[in-house]
Write an enzyme that holds these catalytic residues in place. Structure first.
Site, PDB file in Angstrom:
ATOM      1  N   GLU A  99      15.252  -5.326  -8.223  1.00  0.00           N
ATOM      2  CA  GLU A  99      16.651  -5.477  -7.800  1.00  0.00           C
ATOM      3  C   GLU A  99      16.927  -4.442  -6.724  1.00  0.00           C
ATOM      4  O   GLU A  99      16.158  -3.473  -6.590  1.00  0.00           O
ATOM      5  CB  GLU A  99      17.590  -5.243  -9.008  1.00  0.00           C
ATOM      6  CG  GLU A  99      17.396  -6.270 -10.104  1.00  0.00           C
ATOM      7  CD  GLU A  99      18.325  -6.061 -11.296  1.00  0.00           C
ATOM      8  OE1 GLU A  99      19.191  -5.156 -11.247  1.00  0.00           O
ATOM      9  OE2 GLU A  99      18.180  -6.819 -12.270  1.00  0.00           O
ATOM     10  N   ALA A 102      16.868  -1.234  -8.455  1.00  0.00           N
ATOM     11  CA  ALA A 102      15.823  -1.039  -9.479  1.00  0.00           C
ATOM     12  C   ALA A 102      14.503  -1.567  -8.951  1.00  0.00           C
ATOM     13  O   ALA A 102      14.193  -2.760  -9.072  1.00  0.00           O
ATOM     14  CB  ALA A 102      16.205  -1.741 -10.780  1.00  0.00           C
ATOM     15  N   GLY A 103      13.746  -0.676  -8.303  1.00  0.00           N
ATOM     16  CA  GLY A 103      12.420  -1.039  -7.778  1.00  0.00           C
ATOM     17  C   GLY A 103      11.358  -0.329  -8.592  1.00  0.00           C
ATOM     18  O   GLY A 103      10.898  -0.834  -9.616  1.00  0.00           O
ATOM     19  N   GLU A 333       4.000  -3.832  -6.949  1.00  0.00           N
ATOM     20  CA  GLU A 333       3.355  -3.689  -8.273  1.00  0.00           C
ATOM     21  C   GLU A 333       3.058  -2.216  -8.585  1.00  0.00           C
ATOM     22  O   GLU A 333       2.005  -1.888  -9.117  1.00  0.00           O
ATOM     23  CB  GLU A 333       2.116  -4.577  -8.375  1.00  0.00           C
ATOM     24  CG  GLU A 333       2.509  -6.051  -8.400  1.00  0.00           C
ATOM     25  CD  GLU A 333       1.378  -6.988  -8.748  1.00  0.00           C
ATOM     26  OE1 GLU A 333       0.592  -6.650  -9.636  1.00  0.00           O
ATOM     27  OE2 GLU A 333       1.312  -8.054  -8.107  1.00  0.00           O
TER      28      GLU A 333
HETATM   29  C1  LIG Z   1       5.807  -7.733   0.161  1.00  0.00           C
HETATM   30  C2  LIG Z   1       6.478  -7.439  -1.144  1.00  0.00           C
HETATM   31  C3  LIG Z   1       6.477  -8.397  -2.141  1.00  0.00           C
HETATM   32  C4  LIG Z   1       7.133  -8.150  -3.351  1.00  0.00           C
HETATM   33  N1  LIG Z   1       7.169  -9.130  -4.307  1.00  0.00           N
HETATM   34  C5  LIG Z   1       7.869  -8.919  -5.449  1.00  0.00           C
HETATM   35  C6  LIG Z   1       7.986  -9.960  -6.434  1.00  0.00           C
HETATM   36  O1  LIG Z   1       7.416 -11.040  -6.292  1.00  0.00           O
HETATM   37  N2  LIG Z   1       8.751  -9.736  -7.522  1.00  0.00           N
HETATM   38  C7  LIG Z   1       9.401  -8.549  -7.717  1.00  0.00           C
HETATM   39  O2  LIG Z   1      10.074  -8.431  -8.743  1.00  0.00           O
HETATM   40  N3  LIG Z   1       9.301  -7.543  -6.816  1.00  0.00           N
HETATM   41  C8  LIG Z   1       8.555  -7.698  -5.688  1.00  0.00           C
HETATM   42  N4  LIG Z   1       8.448  -6.696  -4.748  1.00  0.00           N
HETATM   43  C9  LIG Z   1       9.196  -5.446  -4.960  1.00  0.00           C
HETATM   44  C10 LIG Z   1       8.303  -4.287  -5.312  1.00  0.00           C
HETATM   45  O3  LIG Z   1       7.830  -4.387  -6.618  1.00  0.00           O
HETATM   46  C11 LIG Z   1       9.093  -3.011  -5.035  1.00  0.00           C
HETATM   47  O4  LIG Z   1       9.215  -2.904  -3.634  1.00  0.00           O
HETATM   48  C12 LIG Z   1       8.449  -1.763  -5.609  1.00  0.00           C
HETATM   49  O5  LIG Z   1       8.550  -1.747  -7.009  1.00  0.00           O
HETATM   50  C13 LIG Z   1       9.106  -0.491  -5.058  1.00  0.00           C
HETATM   51  O6  LIG Z   1      10.477  -0.545  -5.231  1.00  0.00           O
HETATM   52  P1  LIG Z   1      11.461  -0.259  -3.980  1.00  0.00           P
HETATM   53  O7  LIG Z   1      10.998  -1.067  -2.832  1.00  0.00           O
HETATM   54  O8  LIG Z   1      12.847  -0.424  -4.457  1.00  0.00           O
HETATM   55  O9  LIG Z   1      11.173   1.240  -3.621  1.00  0.00           O
HETATM   56  P2  LIG Z   1      11.787   2.537  -4.333  1.00  0.00           P
HETATM   57  O10 LIG Z   1      11.783   2.350  -5.802  1.00  0.00           O
HETATM   58  O11 LIG Z   1      13.053   2.896  -3.650  1.00  0.00           O
HETATM   59  O12 LIG Z   1      10.669   3.601  -3.956  1.00  0.00           O
HETATM   60  C14 LIG Z   1      10.501   4.040  -2.598  1.00  0.00           C
HETATM   61  C15 LIG Z   1       9.308   4.941  -2.533  1.00  0.00           C
HETATM   62  O13 LIG Z   1       9.528   6.074  -3.347  1.00  0.00           O
HETATM   63  C16 LIG Z   1       8.275   6.603  -3.756  1.00  0.00           C
HETATM   64  N5  LIG Z   1       8.343   6.835  -5.208  1.00  0.00           N
HETATM   65  C17 LIG Z   1       8.628   5.961  -6.177  1.00  0.00           C
HETATM   66  N6  LIG Z   1       8.615   6.558  -7.387  1.00  0.00           N
HETATM   67  C18 LIG Z   1       8.327   7.860  -7.156  1.00  0.00           C
HETATM   68  C19 LIG Z   1       8.168   9.000  -7.975  1.00  0.00           C
HETATM   69  N7  LIG Z   1       8.334   8.924  -9.297  1.00  0.00           N
HETATM   70  N8  LIG Z   1       7.869  10.193  -7.392  1.00  0.00           N
HETATM   71  C20 LIG Z   1       7.716  10.289  -6.062  1.00  0.00           C
HETATM   72  N9  LIG Z   1       7.844   9.239  -5.210  1.00  0.00           N
HETATM   73  C21 LIG Z   1       8.137   8.040  -5.759  1.00  0.00           C
HETATM   74  C22 LIG Z   1       7.192   5.582  -3.367  1.00  0.00           C
HETATM   75  O14 LIG Z   1       6.539   6.025  -2.204  1.00  0.00           O
HETATM   76  C23 LIG Z   1       8.007   4.335  -3.073  1.00  0.00           C
HETATM   77  O15 LIG Z   1       7.372   3.513  -2.099  1.00  0.00           O
HETATM   78  C24 LIG Z   1       7.775  -6.907  -3.551  1.00  0.00           C
HETATM   79  C25 LIG Z   1       7.730  -5.932  -2.539  1.00  0.00           C
HETATM   80  C26 LIG Z   1       7.090  -6.188  -1.362  1.00  0.00           C
HETATM   81  C27 LIG Z   1       7.060  -5.126  -0.297  1.00  0.00           C
END
Ligand SMILES: Cc1cc2nc3c(=O)[nH]c(=O)nc-3n(C[C@H](O)[C@H](O)[C@H](O)COP(=O)(O)OP(=O)(O)OC[C@H]3O[C@@H](n4cnc5c(N)ncnc54)[C@H](O)[C@@H]3O)c2cc1C
Length: 357
Positions: A99, A102-103, A333
């Site tokens: 969401e 919520a990533g 993932e």
């Molecule tokens: C091409 C693509 C396809 C996707 N397909 C799907 C799908 O089919 N279904 C679905 O549900 N989702 C999907 N996603 C979403 C994906 O799972 C999320 O992008 C991912 O979980 C990261 O969440 P966010 O993008 O909100 O990044 P955020 O949660 O905002 O994180 C940003 C960055 O923060 C850093 N970070 C995260 N946690 C920590 C930590 N604890 N400590 C330090 N740094 C940290 C990492 O570098 C991360 O990249 C897809 C994403 C992409 C790019």
């Protein structure tokens, strides 16, 4: 966008006709190759497909990820209704958990499922949903509120034509594939479409990701192996300074590092898949594989681009496409940082158990 949609649907159909998708589901009675999803077969298929086409790999992977929760937690009726068409390539699957807020912290998801008689009303948003816009059904994770956090989430199969489900936005990304933001407004889903027990959704999501996480590593290997092949071919034919590029030790060092990194990541990848097939816990091993393979693949592909010189940055040249294809794998993932935390937590827990025992 329409071109990518059509190409993706066509690939799903072809993968179904060719029998590849039998490996994306579990249950022989529903058209699968085996009773449970064979993690090593999934990895071999993804590595092979990724070597040739990022979109073909994506089409295969999403059929598996988008229906894995049904293979593992579905009722017989749910399996009968959805799995045969996933395996035949006549229905396109999707997995919707992320969401806008919520990533990485996926247990913070807010999309709500409120019980209303024999059904649930879904309200909220999902974003970054692969196959969003072309999927026939979505596995949607929503908050049913039994407990706060991960324990208050349930999983639902939502058909794409359900009233109240809207494709609010199509998203274009650097390696084009169908991706969308979904909005649910009083979207009524029969209780019979819930997967597993109420409140079990987080567990369902994590165990589905556990199967497919090592396969993301396998896809990265496929991209990296293709990059190495291209780099070998170019460096052994590109003439300069009275010899070919591969005659220089600096180039040889690059090639040696690419090959060694790829093989070490392959060992981690297939170890994780093998342990999964043995029924052992693989959370740490799959995280090591996913982190290592995606990171080294990015470096190997970057080296290939360097070896190609200007040609390597020409739009749609094979190494330029690989450069774009690999990037999102380090984010979705579970980003690399999330994998690092999973590995470290696993190590610390195992150490504490040893010290106590
Ligand atoms: C091409 C693509 C396809 C996707 N397909 C799907 C799908 O089919 N279904 C679905 O549900 N989702 C999907 N996603 C979403 C994906 O799972 C999320 O992008 C991912 O979980 C990261 O969440 P966010 O993008 O909100 O990044 P955020 O949660 O905002 O994180 C940003 C960055 O923060 C850093 N970070 C995260 N946690 C920590 C930590 N604890 N400590 C330090 N740094 C940290 C990492 O570098 C991360 O990249 C897809 C994403 C992409 C790019």
């Amino acid at each position: 966008m329409r071109e990518v949609d059509e190409e993706c649907r066509k690939l799903v159909r072809l993968l179904g006709e060719g029998g590849w998708l039998r490996y994306a589901i579990g249950g022989v009675a529903y058209g699968a190759s085996a009773e449970t999803i064979d993690a090593r077969a999934v990895c071999l298929i993804r590595e092979t497909l990724a070597r040739h086409s990022g979109l073909a790999d994506f089409a295969f992977a999403m059929q598996g990820l988008g229906s894995g929760a049904i293979s593992n937690f579905g009722t017989q009726k749910q399996k009968q209704h959805y799995l045969p068409s996933v395996a035949q390539g006549s229905a396109v699957a999707a997995f919707a958990i992320s969401e806008p807020e919520a990533g990485s912290d996926v247990a913070a998801l807010q999309c709500a499922a409120t019980k209303d008689g024999d059904s649930y009303l879904l309200n909220g948003e999902k974003t970054w949903i692969s196959n969003g816009g072309i999927a026939d059904f979505y596995i949607v994770f929503a908050r049913t509120g039994e407990e706060p956090g991960g324990k208050g989430i349930s999983a639902f199969i939502v058909d794409s034509d359900t009233a109240g489900l809207e494709i609010a936005e199509r998203i274009t990304v650097m390696a084009p594939h169908p991706l969308a933001r979904l909005v649910f407004k009083n979207c009524r889903v029969p209780a019979a479409q819930r997967l597993g027990d109420s409140g079990q959704g987080f567990k369902i999501a994590m165990s589905t990701l556990d199967i497919f996480r090592s396969s993301v590593a396998a896809a990265a290997l496929g991209f990296a192996r293709r990059a190495l092949l291209e780099a070998l071919s170019r460096s052994t034919s590109r003439k300069m300074f009275g010899q070919v590029l591969a005659d220089f030790q600096l180039t040889q060092a690059k090639l040696a590092k690419m090959a060694t990194d790829i093989d070490s990541a392959a060992l981690l990848t297939y170890r994780a898949a093998w342990l999964k097939d043995l029924g052992q816990p693989v959370t740490v091993e799959a995280a090591m594989a996913k982190m290592t393979a995606t990171e080294i693949a990015q470096q190997a592909i970057d080296s290939a681009v360097q070896i190609f010189g200007a040609l390597g940055v020409v739009s749609d040249h094979v190494v330029e496409s690989l450069y774009r294809e690999i990037r999102p794998l380090r984010i979705y993932e579970g980003a690399t940082e999330v994998q690092q935390l999973i590995i470290a937590r696993g190590l610390i827990k195992a150490h504490a158990t040893k010290v106590k025992g």
